[in-house]
Design an enzyme around this catalytic site. Structure first.
Site, PDB file in Angstrom:
ATOM      1  CG  HIS A  21      -2.126  -1.068   1.017  1.00  0.00           C
ATOM      2  ND1 HIS A  21      -2.324  -1.922   1.946  1.00  0.00           N
ATOM      3  CD2 HIS A  21      -3.059  -0.944  -0.036  1.00  0.00           C
ATOM      4  CE1 HIS A  21      -3.526  -2.204   1.521  1.00  0.00           C
ATOM      5  NE2 HIS A  21      -3.834  -2.116   0.300  1.00  0.00           N
TER       6      HIS A  21
ATOM      7  CB  CYS B 107      -3.848   3.754 -30.407  1.00  0.00           C
ATOM      8  SG  CYS B 107      -4.537   2.363 -31.331  1.00  0.00           S
TER       9      CYS B 107
END
Lengths: 561, 84
Positions: free
Chosen positions: A186, A483
Site C-alpha cells: 500500500h 495507439c
C-alpha cells in the site's frame, strides 16, 4: 549508499525523520487472577479495539473516495473483526495478560496470511498496525507511526501501515524509505499515486538516524547518505523537472511547435469520466470489447448507446476514437468465438467477426450513432484488424450508412501497412496498433513471454512498416496515429513523431513523460532520431541509436538509460 | 441452515474492498462462507474471509438461517465490487 526498489522517477535531498517504533512485544503472559479482574480486563481490550477501529474509521472518512480511504476502511474492519476481537477476549478470560493476549490473537492471523503469501502476505502490515495501536492503547504508550514533521523530511520506517501513511503531512514528506514492504504494498502504491518518491526493501534503513541528510533517487532505487554537491544538484534538477512536467497541461508539440496530439487509451465509460482533469486532448482508443467480455450474450444497442453516450459526454467535445469490437483469439467471447480454429490469432477475430456475426457490427455502429445524436458530439470510429482495402471500404460503407462521418481503421496487419496508400483511399484516418503489428510482422504470439525480444516495437522491420503507413498518411494528408504500447515510451514517441505520426494514444499516466520529451526536441531532431532508429540492424541497436541523439536532460529526467 | 452456491464476480476476488463490503453485510447475522468443500467460516469476519483467498470466478457456498440474508450476500458476491 543503500539500495532498494524504487517507485516513481523522483529524486530529492532532505533530512531523515524516523517513524515512532511499534510498542515492545509483550512478554508478561499472566493476567489478572481474580474473575472480576479478568472481566475488567476483557472490557478494556474490547474498548481498545473499538477505539482503534473508530480512529481508523474517522481517518477513512477524511480520505473518503480515495484508495487510501478504502485501505483505511479495510484496516478499520480488521480492528472490529469479531473473530480477532473474540479470540483476544477469550484469551484474557482464560487468564492471559491483555497486551499478551492481543499479540497472540493477532499472531494467528499474521501466520495464516504470511503462509498464504502474495497479496495476503502484504496485508500483514495492516494487521500489525492494528495490533500495535491496540497494544499501545492498553499500555498507555503514544500511537506508533510517523511524528508530526517540523520541516520537509524523508520519512524512514521499518514499514508503514496505510494508517501511518494517511497520517502523514504530505506537504512535508519529501520521500519515503521503508526497510520492508514490497512494490505492490500500500505504501508504495499510495506514494506512487501521490507522486512521492518511495524506495522499499532498503536494507540498512534501520541505521539511518533522525536528522541525517540523505539523497533519495527513486529511479535508481538508491539512498545516498550525506550526499556531495554533485549528487545534490542532480537530485534537485530531476525533482524540479518532474514537478514542471506534472504541472504542464499544454497540448503536445515539439520544441518548434509541430503539434502531436496526446490522447488516452480507455476501456470503459468510467475511465472516460476519470479523464476530466487529465491533460489529454481526447481519447485515441476506446476499447469497446470490455463491454462484451465475460458475458453470455452481446449487450443491446440501448445499453451500448448509454455507455458510449457517457464516454462522449465525459470528454466534453474532445476527440474520442471508438474502436469496434476486437474479440477472438486471446479475447474470446462466449457468443461468437469459434472453438474449432487451429490458429486463433490468424482466425476469425477483430473486424473479421463481421463474416460470421454481422449483427454485432451493425448494433455497435447504430448504438454509436445514437450516442452521437444524443450528445451532438461526432465520434471517430475505427475497425480493428483490417487486412486489405476491400475490408476498409466495406467497413467505411457500414459506418457511414449507420450515420457516422469520421471513419478509420486500425493497421495491425503487415498487408495493410504495405498497402496503406490503398487503405487511406477508403477511410479518413488510420491508427497503428504496434503490439499486434509486431506479432504479425515477427510471426510471434504476443502472449508468449519467451518471445518478448521478437515482439519489441523497436524491431527494425516493425519500424519500417510504421514508416510506410506514416508516409502514406502524409501523402493522403490524413491522420496516422499510434495507439499501441510503443506510444507510451517517450523515446519511441520521438521516433514516431519523426516518422510523421500525428497522434499518440497511451495510458493517461504516461502522457506527462511523452509531452516533456516532445517539448525538448524540434521536429527536425525527431526526424534525425527516427532516421537513426531505422538505421539499426537490431531492436537493441535501433533503440541505442535513438537514445544517442536524445536530449541529455530528457534522458536524465525520465531515467531513459 | 439454507445454503447457496455462488460464483464470485469481483475482478480482484474477495480481497480488501470486496471482502469489507461482504463482511459488513454479513456481520452479526450468523452467516458462513466456504470454498470447495472446505470448512465454513464466519462470513462477518474480514480476516477469515480474506484468508480464504477467494479468486474472481471461484465458486463459494454461503449458508444462513435467513433467506433474505442469503439474497443480500448472493447479490454482493455476484457484483463486481471492484468496478464500483
Amino acid at each position: 549508499m543503500l539500495t532498494g526498489s524504487g517507485v516513481g522517477r523522483g529524486a530529492v535531498v532532505g533530512p531523515v525523520a524516523r517513524a515512532h517504533p511499534a510498542p515492545p512485544t509483550p512478554t508478561e503472559a499472566a493476567g489478572p487472577d481474580s474473575e472480576a479482574g479478568r472481566a475488567e480486563a476483557v472490557e478494556r481490550v474490547a474498548q481498545a479495539y473499538r477505539d482503534v477501529a473508530d480512529a481508523l474509521t474517522a481517518r477513512a472518512e477524511q480520505a473518503a473516495g480515495t484508495t487510501m480511504g478504502e485501505v483505511l476502511e479495510a484496516t478499520a474492519a480488521m480492528a472490529s473483526d469479531p473473530e480477532l476481537v473474540g479470540e483476544a477476549k477469550t484469551r484474557v478470560m482464560q487468564g492471559q495478560e491483555p497486551t499478551f493476549a492481543v499479540d497472540h490473537a493477532t499472531k494467528e492471523y499474521i501466520d495464516l496470511f504470511t503462509a498464504a503469501g502474495g497479496y495476503l502476505a502484504e496485508r500483514v502490515t495492516d494487521l500489525r498496525s492494528v495490533r500495535d495501536r491496540v497494544i499501545s492503547r492498553l499500555a498507555g504508550l503514544p500511537e506508533p507511526g510517523v511524528p508530526a514533521l517540523a520541516e520537509p523530511s524523508v520519512v524512514v520506517a521499518q514499514d508503514l501501515a496505510p494508517a501511518d501513511t494517511a497520517a502523514l503531512d504530505l506537504d512535508k514528506v519529501l520521500a519515503i524509505i521503508i526497510e520492508q514492504g514490497g512494490p505492490t504494498g500500500h505504501t508504495a502504491i499510495i506514494a506512487g499515486q501521490l507522486g512521492i518518491p518511495c524506495i522499499v526493501r532498503v536494507g540498512g534503513a534501520a541505521d539511518l538516524a533522525d536528522g541525517q541528510v540523505v539523497a533519495v533517487d527513486a529511479a535508481a532505487g538508491t539512498v545516498t547518505i550525506d550526499p556531495d554537491d554533485d549528487v545534490r544538484a542532480r537530485a534537485q534538477a530531476r525533482g524540479d523537472a518532474l514537478q514542471r512536467l506534472a504541472d504542464d497541461t499544454s497540448d503536445g508539440a515539439t520544441a518548434d511547435g509541430h503539434p502531436v496530439q496526446l490522447l488516452a487509451n480507455i476501456g470503459t465509460a468510467e475511465d472516460a469520466e476519470r479523464l476530466t482533469d487529465a491533460a489529454v486532448e481526447g481519447v485515441g482508443l476506446f476499447r469497446t470489447e470490455v463491454l462484451f467480455l465475460g458475458r453470455t450474450t452481446a449487450p443491446t444497442r440501448e445499453e451500448q448507446a448509454d455507455t458510449y453516450e457517457r464516454a462522449l459526454r465525459a470528454l466534453g467535445g474532445r476527440k474520442v476514437v471508438v474502436r469496434t469490437l476486437d474479440a477472438g483469439a486471446d479475447k474470446p467471447l462466449a457468443f461468437v468465438t469459434r472453438s474449432d480454429e487451429e490458429n486463433p490469432a490468424l482466425g476469425v477475430r477483430g473486424y473479421r467477426l463481421v463474416r460470421t456475426a454481422p449483427e454485432l457490427m451493425a448494433d455497435q455502429l447504430h448504438a454509436l450513432a445514437e450516442a452521437s445524436r444524443r450528445t451532438g458530439v461526432e465520434p471517430w470510429v475505427m475497425a480493428p484488424m483490417i487486412a486489405d482495402v476491400d475490408e476498409a471500404t466495406e467497413f467505411a460503407r457500414l459506418a457511414r450508412e449507420a450515420g457516422l462521418a469520421k471513419v478509420g481503421v486500425m493497421i495491425e496487419v503487415p498487408a495493410a501497412a504495405l498497402r496503406a496508400r490503398d487503405v487511406f483511399s477508403a477511410v479518413d484516418f488510420v491508427s497503428l496498433g504496434t503490439n499486434d503489428l509486431a506479432q504479425y510482422t515477427m510471426a510471434a504470439d504476443r502472449l508468449l513471454g519467451g518471445l518478448v525480444d521478437l515482439l519489441d516495437p523497436w524491431q527494425p522491420a516493425v519500424l519500417e512498416l510504421v514508416a510506410a503507413v506514416s508516409w502514406a498518411g502524409g501523402e493522403a494528408e490524413k491522420p496516422a496515429g499510434v495507439c499501441g504500447e510503443s506510444a507510451s515510451d517517450p523515446l519511441m514517441a520521438l521516433v514516431l513523431t519523426g516518422l510523421g505520426i500525428t497522434s499518440l494514444s497511451m495510458s493517461p499516466a504516461a502522457v506527462p513523460g511523452v509531452r516533456f520529451a516532445l517539448s525538448k526536441h524540434t521536429r527536425e531532431q525527431c526526424e534525425a532520431i527516427a532516421g537513426a532508429a531505422r538505421g539499426g540492424r537490431t531492436a537493441a541497436a535501433s533503440r541505442a541509436a535513438a537514445l544517442e541523439l536524445c536530449d541529455p536532460e530528457v534522458r536524465e529526467v525520465l531515467a531513459l538509460g | 441452515m439454507a445454503e447457496r452456491t455462488v460464483v464470485v464476480a469481483s475482478a480482484q476476488g474477495l480481497h480488501a474492498r470486496p471482502a469489507k463490503l461482504f463482511t459488513q453485510a454479513a456481520a452479526g447475522k450468523g452467516a458462513t462462507i466456504a470454498v470447495d468443500g472446505g470448512n465454513p467460516v464466519d462470513a462477518g469476519s474480514i480476516l477469515r474471509v480474506m484468508a480464504l483467498g477467494v479468486k474472481s470466478g471461484a465458486t463459494v457456498t454461503i449458508a444462513a438461517e435467513d433467506e433474505a440474508v442469503l439474497d443480500e450476500l448472493q447479490t454482493l458476491l455476484e457484483t463486481d465490487l471492484d468496478a464500483q
